[in-house]
Design a protein around this motif. Sequence first.
Motif, PDB file in Angstrom:
ATOM      1  N   LYS A  79       0.780  -1.155  -0.132  1.00  0.00           N
ATOM      2  CA  LYS A  79       0.052  -0.014   0.144  1.00  0.00           C
ATOM      3  C   LYS A  79       1.146   1.377  -0.178  1.00  0.00           C
ATOM      4  N   GLN A 137       1.967   4.749   1.281  1.00  0.00           N
ATOM      5  CA  GLN A 137       1.941   5.300   2.656  1.00  0.00           C
ATOM      6  C   GLN A 137       1.683   6.919   2.383  1.00  0.00           C
ATOM      7  N   ARG A 138       1.418   7.238   3.461  1.00  0.00           N
ATOM      8  CA  ARG A 138       1.195   8.862   3.553  1.00  0.00           C
ATOM      9  C   ARG A 138       2.143   9.716   3.027  1.00  0.00           C
ATOM     10  N   GLY A 174      -3.654  12.091   1.162  1.00  0.00           N
ATOM     11  CA  GLY A 174      -3.968  10.662   1.171  1.00  0.00           C
ATOM     12  C   GLY A 174      -5.230  10.338   1.569  1.00  0.00           C
ATOM     13  N   ASP A 181      -9.908   7.702   4.015  1.00  0.00           N
ATOM     14  CA  ASP A 181      -8.514   7.619   4.117  1.00  0.00           C
ATOM     15  C   ASP A 181      -8.043   6.433   3.118  1.00  0.00           C
ATOM     16  N   LEU A 215      -5.315   4.843   3.232  1.00  0.00           N
ATOM     17  CA  LEU A 215      -4.459   3.824   3.835  1.00  0.00           C
ATOM     18  C   LEU A 215      -5.323   2.854   4.296  1.00  0.00           C
ATOM     19  N   CYS A 219      -7.688   1.755  -1.361  1.00  0.00           N
ATOM     20  CA  CYS A 219      -6.340   2.065  -1.191  1.00  0.00           C
ATOM     21  C   CYS A 219      -5.601   2.100  -2.602  1.00  0.00           C
ATOM     22  N   THR A 257      -1.647   0.891  -4.105  1.00  0.00           N
ATOM     23  CA  THR A 257      -0.807   0.152  -4.054  1.00  0.00           C
ATOM     24  C   THR A 257       0.273   0.032  -5.258  1.00  0.00           C
TER      25      THR A 257
END
Length: 183
Positions: free
Chosen positions: A3, A5-6, A70, A132, A134, A139, A141
Motif C-alpha cells: 500500500k 504510505q502517507r 492521502g 483515508d 490507507l 487504497c 498500491t
Amino acid sequence: MRKLQRSFYDRDTVTVAKELLGKYLIHGAGGVERVGRIVEVEAYLGPHDLASHSSKGLTNRTRVMFGPPGHAYVYLIYGMHHCMNVVTEREGHGAAVLLRALEPVKNLERRTQGPGLLCRAMGITKSLNAHDLLSEDFCLTEPPGDSGHCIVKRPRVGVNYAGRWAHRHLRFYIRGNGFVSQR
C-alpha cells in the motif's frame, strides 16, 4: 501488494501525479474486490490554479482538498457522474490529482476511460469522500513487478474557463495504453 504510505501523497502534486501512473487502485465492497491500474491523471495545484476547485477557497465541497494528504476527494459533476481525486501536499494547501482512466486488472466489467466511467466501474460514490486511502478496503498500491512506462504530458480536459491554466500541461498518461480517455 504494498500500500502507498502517507508520505507518498505528502509531496509536490505534479510529482505525485506522474508517480501514480502504473499504481493500482483497489476498492473492496459487497464482497467484490475491484482493481484497476492507473493510466491517466490530472494535477490540480492549489488555490492559485484557476482550474482547481480549491481556487474558490475553502468551502464545504473543497474541505477535503484542504485536509491531510492521502484522502479521497470524491464529488458529483453534472448531477450524475462521480469523480475521484487523491489529496496531495501538506494540510491546508488544497491540491489533488484527478484519476482519469484505469486499465482493468480484476473484476472491472465496465468502461474505465474517463473519470465518471472510472468511478462507476470501481463503485466509487460520494460515500467515499474523505476516505483515508490507507484503509484496507479502498487504497492505492504498488503494482506487482516492473511497471516501467513512458509518460505523455498534455493540457487538462474540460477546463477552458481557467484562462492560462487551461493550457498548462498537467494531464499525464501512459504512452500507448489503450485505456487512456483522450490522446
